[in-house]
Scaffold this active site. Structure first.
Site, short mmCIF file in Angstrom:
data_model
loop_
_atom_site.label_atom_id
_atom_site.label_comp_id
_atom_site.label_asym_id
_atom_site.label_seq_id
_atom_site.Cartn_x
_atom_site.Cartn_y
_atom_site.Cartn_z
N SER A 91 -18.59 -30.68 65.19
CA SER A 91 -19.40 -30.38 64.02
C SER A 91 -20.24 -31.60 63.62
O SER A 91 -21.01 -32.11 64.41
CB SER A 91 -18.47 -29.90 62.89
OG SER A 91 -19.21 -29.33 61.84
N ASP A 225 -21.38 -18.73 65.33
CA ASP A 225 -21.21 -19.91 64.49
C ASP A 225 -22.25 -19.91 63.37
O ASP A 225 -23.45 -20.05 63.64
CB ASP A 225 -21.35 -21.18 65.35
CG ASP A 225 -20.93 -22.45 64.61
OD1 ASP A 225 -20.87 -22.43 63.37
OD2 ASP A 225 -20.66 -23.45 65.29
N HIS A 254 -15.96 -21.84 64.77
CA HIS A 254 -16.43 -23.21 64.54
C HIS A 254 -15.24 -24.13 64.27
O HIS A 254 -15.15 -25.22 64.85
CB HIS A 254 -17.40 -23.23 63.35
CG HIS A 254 -18.00 -24.57 63.07
ND1 HIS A 254 -19.18 -24.99 63.64
CD2 HIS A 254 -17.58 -25.58 62.28
CE1 HIS A 254 -19.46 -26.21 63.22
NE2 HIS A 254 -18.50 -26.58 62.38
#
Length: 279
Positions: A91, A225, A254
């Protein structure tokens, strides 16, 4: 050496199962480190959270720029300059990784694996459109409820976390224990502040740094996502047709650490087999 850079919330505990599985998948031959984000962890009893940095001129230690410098400082202090690195990031950790490679070209980075990379247009993503007003304007209203909840017994906090995650078929136990940190006002304030900066500062993809390091990079995008939607994958794939840019075919979320840590670790171990001989 393997070094993992977390998403947000950036607590190492969320990745415990993943890191253990990765270490075992590498036959326990290579050290695997994970670095929590500055200010995201509740300090041990008797210690206080302070904005400590060796870089005197650095301000905003808990902001996005400060987190990049925090990781560079960690490597500078703990890793010899001649050690070859495999960076794995998740991320916003992917944005931090690209910034590290840009700012410290002397790092001996052999490979960087970027998982569900939030490296562009975060506020324009489906989740970003929902969260930006909350993170940038309304996050302060969350502090009082968190402060009140912080007085609850640890067992009650754990039960609340389990209740919040009740919709999942399976949930990693380390995610539950780590989430108790989120009942600290200091931690949640730093987490939300960093997230607000992500919405404002993660706008344009750093294609220059990507181009300069393309052969070292592996991108892994999700199909559903809401932080980095599939058309972000389509566009970067079009801009860098020779890059190692992959699309998840397993339906992983995610926040893969909640229920797919071992599966992700096994995939990465397989991807990196050719690199292990160079470490």
């Amino acid at each position: 050496m393997f070094c993992f850079l977390a998403g947000n919330p950036g607590l190492a505990g969320y990745y415990r199962t993943f890191i253990q599985a990765l270490y075992c998948g590498l036959n326990q031959q290579y050290p695997v480190w994970v670095v929590s984000h500055a200010g995201h962890c509740k300090p041990p009893s008797g210690m206080e959270m302070i904005e400590d940095t060796d870089i005197k001129e650095l301000e905003d230690v808990f902001g996005l720029n400060g987190q990049v410098e925090h990781k560079l400082n960690f490597l500078k202090k703990n890793v010899s300059k001649d050690i070859k690195l495999v960076l794995i990031a998740h991320s916003i950790g992917c944005y931090i990784t690209l910034e590290m490679m840009k700012r410290a070209s002397e790092l001996q980075v052999l490979r960087s694996v970027l998982l569900f990379p939030t490296i562009e247009r975060m506020a324009q993503s489906p989740q970003g459109k929902l969260m930006t007003p909350l993170l940038c304007k309304l996050r302060y209203i969350l502090y009082m409820p968190v402060y009140l909840l912080s007085f609850l017994p640890e067992g009650v906090k754990a039960s609340l976390v389990r209740f919040a995650l009740r919709g999942m078929k399976t949930c990693d136990e380390s995610s539950i224990t780590t989430s108790i940190n989120l009942f600290s006002v200091d931690c949640i304030a730093n987490i939300l502040y960093m997230a607000s900066q992500e919405m404002m500062k993660v706008v344009e993809r750093d294609s220059t740094t990507i181009k300069q390091n393309l052969k070292k990079l592996i991108f892994y995008y999700g199909t559903g996502d809401s932080w980095c939607p599939q058309h972000y994958y389509d566009e970067i794939k079009m801009d860098f047709p020779d890059g190692d840019i992959r699309l998840c075919e397993k339906g992983l979320r995610h926040a893969f650490v909640l229920d797919a840590s071992k599966e992700m670790a096994a995939m990465i171990t397989d991807w990196l087999q050719d690199d292990l001989t160079k470490l």
